[in-house]
Write a protein that holds these residues in place. Sequence first.
Motif, PDB file in Angstrom:
ATOM      1  N   VAL A 282       0.832  -1.137   0.020  1.00 53.20           N
ATOM      2  CA  VAL A 282       0.103  -0.096   0.108  1.00 53.20           C
ATOM      3  C   VAL A 282       0.801   1.399  -0.038  1.00 53.20           C
ATOM      4  O   VAL A 282       1.871   1.110   0.726  1.00 53.20           O
ATOM      5  CB  VAL A 282      -0.928  -0.215   1.298  1.00 53.20           C
ATOM      6  CG1 VAL A 282      -1.836   1.284   1.082  1.00 53.20           C
ATOM      7  CG2 VAL A 282      -1.783  -1.139   1.371  1.00 53.20           C
ATOM      8  N   ASP A 283       0.418   2.297  -0.951  1.00 52.16           N
ATOM      9  CA  ASP A 283       1.375   3.369  -0.908  1.00 52.16           C
ATOM     10  C   ASP A 283       1.392   4.163   0.443  1.00 52.16           C
ATOM     11  O   ASP A 283       0.380   3.991   1.232  1.00 52.16           O
ATOM     12  CB  ASP A 283       0.749   4.383  -1.980  1.00 52.16           C
ATOM     13  CG  ASP A 283       1.476   5.692  -2.171  1.00 52.16           C
ATOM     14  OD1 ASP A 283       2.366   5.528  -3.044  1.00 52.16           O
ATOM     15  OD2 ASP A 283       1.233   6.793  -1.421  1.00 52.16           O
TER      16      ASP A 283
ATOM     17  N   ARG B 167       0.826   6.920   1.670  1.00 52.56           N
ATOM     18  CA  ARG B 167      -0.221   8.044   1.821  1.00 52.56           C
ATOM     19  C   ARG B 167      -1.838   7.109   2.409  1.00 52.56           C
ATOM     20  O   ARG B 167      -2.306   7.891   2.881  1.00 52.56           O
ATOM     21  CB  ARG B 167      -0.705   8.307   0.271  1.00 52.56           C
ATOM     22  CG  ARG B 167       0.269   9.516  -0.108  1.00 52.56           C
ATOM     23  CD  ARG B 167      -0.019   9.922  -1.514  1.00 52.56           C
ATOM     24  NE  ARG B 167       0.358   9.151  -2.417  1.00 52.56           N
ATOM     25  CZ  ARG B 167       0.297   9.228  -3.663  1.00 52.56           C
ATOM     26  NH1 ARG B 167      -0.218  10.124  -4.298  1.00 52.56           N
ATOM     27  NH2 ARG B 167       0.957   8.247  -4.812  1.00 52.56           N
ATOM     28  N   TYR B 168      -2.049   5.847   2.164  1.00 55.45           N
ATOM     29  CA  TYR B 168      -3.063   5.243   2.585  1.00 55.45           C
ATOM     30  C   TYR B 168      -2.592   4.295   3.676  1.00 55.45           C
ATOM     31  O   TYR B 168      -3.829   3.383   3.628  1.00 55.45           O
ATOM     32  CB  TYR B 168      -3.772   4.851   1.435  1.00 55.45           C
ATOM     33  CG  TYR B 168      -4.495   5.981   0.720  1.00 55.45           C
ATOM     34  CD1 TYR B 168      -5.465   6.547   1.274  1.00 55.45           C
ATOM     35  CD2 TYR B 168      -3.653   6.470  -0.336  1.00 55.45           C
ATOM     36  CE1 TYR B 168      -6.150   7.730   0.465  1.00 55.45           C
ATOM     37  CE2 TYR B 168      -4.125   7.703  -0.932  1.00 55.45           C
ATOM     38  CZ  TYR B 168      -5.420   8.222  -0.284  1.00 55.45           C
ATOM     39  OH  TYR B 168      -5.915   9.253  -1.170  1.00 55.45           O
TER      40      TYR B 168
END
Lengths: 427, 468
Positions: B94-95, B97-98
């Motif tokens: 998961v990137d 940012r999330y």
Amino acid sequence: MKHDIVYVQSLLQAHDVASYKITQTDTASYEMFFVKGRLETVRSTDTRDLSVTVYVDHDGKTGSSTVQVYPSQEEAEMAEAIASALRRARLVFDEPYDLPTGGTEVYEDDGVLTKLTPEQIGADIAEAVFGAPAPEGAAVNALEIFVKDSAVRVMNSRGIDKTRHKRTASLEYIPTYNGKDGSVELYQFDTLAVLDTEALRASVSEHMADVAARMEAKAPTAALACPVLLPIREFRSLVRELAHDLSYQTVYNHSNLRSVGDAVQPDCVGDTMTITACRTVEGSPSGAPFDGDGTTLVDRVLIRDGVCVGRFGSHRFARYLGEEPTGQLPCLCVAAGSVSAETLRAEAHLACVSMSGLQVDLFNDYIGGEVRLAYYFDGKTRIPVTGISISGKLSEALRTLTMSTECATEDSYHGPVLARIDGLQIF
Amino acid sequence: MACSSYLLSKKDLCRALVTELRRTFTYVSVLGTDIRSTQMQVNRRLSNVGDGTDSERGFVFKLSRGGAFYEYSTDSLEGDPKQIAERITEQLRVDERYRTATISPAAVTDEPLVRDFERESDVDAYSEEELLTLSAELRDRVLASDEHILNAFVILRTLSVSKLFVSEHRTLTQSYAWVNGMMMVLYREGDGKMVQARTGANAHLIADVLRELPTKVDALVEKARHLAHATPITPGVYDVITAPSITGLIAHEAFGHGVEMDMFVKERALARSYMGKPVASPIVNMRDGAAAALSAASYFFDDDGVLAHDTQIIKDGVLVAGISDLISAGQLGTEPTGNGRRESYKRKAYSRMTNTFFEAGTDTLEDMIASIEHGYMLFETNNGMEDPKNWAIQCVAEYGIEIEHGKLTDRYVSPVVISGYVPDLLMSISMISDTVTIEGAGFCGKGYKEWVRVSDGGPALKVKVKLG
């Protein structure tokens, strides 16, 4: 050991199968599912599909059968699947046909999407959607993102060995508006060929304004009688139906309504249509260089100035009809109309924004559907309306059709962004 | 029908993988699928026998560490459990940012259970040659029955499903089959309009389909003759009798999607605020469940490993329950109802309908028709589209027959679009027939994707609704 298309080919050759087609589809996807802005599920897939079609000439006819084989199968199980396909093909007595010929080609995807990792693409899309400017009370309460890498390879017994790689990104999102009198939503699904986050943000923002309007929308208190403006999403389904009627297979099965030379828009008082079936259109994620048989795709004009002039379809059905194969063309291009979108919007109209789905029935000469959100413009005031349906004769709709000069691409369609139809009942 | 030997050969590996992955994740399950489907089709010019598009073999893992769920789909499982587990874990990126913006952790049901389920099937009792010959005979009979038939299609589809579900506390297998038979004609009188007419027979035994399909030939051809002269309907609000397939379409599209409880979690369903409140006429009862009827969506456990249920959704006009998958039930703090379904092992599980239908009433169909001075009886599903948030309806019937002075006429209208507002329609139900028919030939999408097999139906309903 994960078997591949070359292994299947060697097995077919070892079992003396003379005529065959094998398709391998490798898919790696990365998917994100958001609920009310929070990540609910992350998915990843890594799969291979292998299908084998065998062709058997027997009793003056040709039989074929397609089976699925699996990368995980033992040799004996895969051989039994192929033997089963051969048995089935001998039960089929179709008119003889040959397979397309061709060489080795590889089509890489060098698009912008391939420059980023799937996780970056997913996160960029999520940021664009959740960060889009929206009226107070409007938000996206569900978002699904699919980043898909696919590699399709087709081989046949007549030398075709073609591969295409493609990456696409799709998103489904639900713009929602919560007001003091309740809550409403719209549905949106888009497939992207490029990642332009600013354009995506603007598009989402536009849909947020629409959903806010839906909250204000009311069913009209009096019957409306005015031209209907169809947006690109609905108009393309009308175009698709007209094109489908001109496919070789439809003709061969006697299920076509029109033939070459027939007028689609007799006595037209608006714009006549020119529709071309294409391998791709600018900015479309649906384009392909070859079809499922490995036939190289060739564009074909189907309707010119409102008259049927051509048909399209696969190698097999082209051979049956004695026509040139074009392959199963995935895209449709419609020539621009004669009136600007601004002019179309200047006169009284009902502009559909969201429908449950335009119903087009060529056989019954019918066009209609339920309208979830539209703007009614009486020449002075523009108001959002809901709770209405439209209905009418398809032939009359085509006779009065006027299309915008402005064109755009949406999925597999390129053409006018707006179409005006007269004579529909609004009820 | 016995469960797939391939899946059974992977049972121990799946157990080992669950154990291995449990070192990292608080919840782990794996669903294995091995589905054989065949399609036989004959028409005037072509025939075909081959694997159907439902055929698949693969596995999907579902994992959680609290917060977001992770899923990984793969076509094969080979090798050392530790290495496979590492490969799966690596895929779940998961990137940054999330990584933390996830749903709240929720308890996941994993009650101990080890069971094998099988349903009787005769799919392998007939050779493909026999089935193709029978289909060709049926096609020839249809073609010979009227000179205006341009083409006749006979289609047989078989589906043989094997599934394996393994979690820390559950090991389940199931196997069952379903058969769809369909006949369709293209019909045209002279220069008149071309029409399609179709009919079908669906059952878990192929023998039942082969017995029923030939009995429908005459009615099919008669319907085509009438449809050739069908006219458009004059738009308006009418008294209407719905045939069971239209009743089912209303149950499914107008109301069923709105009680899929993942829509509750997303706040996409108006139904959530109507729980315990009247949503229909007091004579209306509606159910859904894989165990509620034997039809196209009857399984023993869902794709989350939850046993099939029979859920009463509307009782005496009051909305009493929704249907849920594992995640949505966890988020809502309710028990999952066995409605977690995937299009395939490659796709996510959602809350989905199964066999959805209105229950029988006490009226006879004859009395219902006789009660209408002017209106229509509507037949055969064409398509429909849900709108669970706003309860708008769009359902399309293939055709209607005009009712005048309490009697069916021979005047056909086609197609017919039913639209309006769901509570208005359900509250308008004034009579319900005493016989239920469930049609097991449907496919249902969520939005415009995620297609699963469903059935729906019920009795005939008398309603007042907008037609166009």
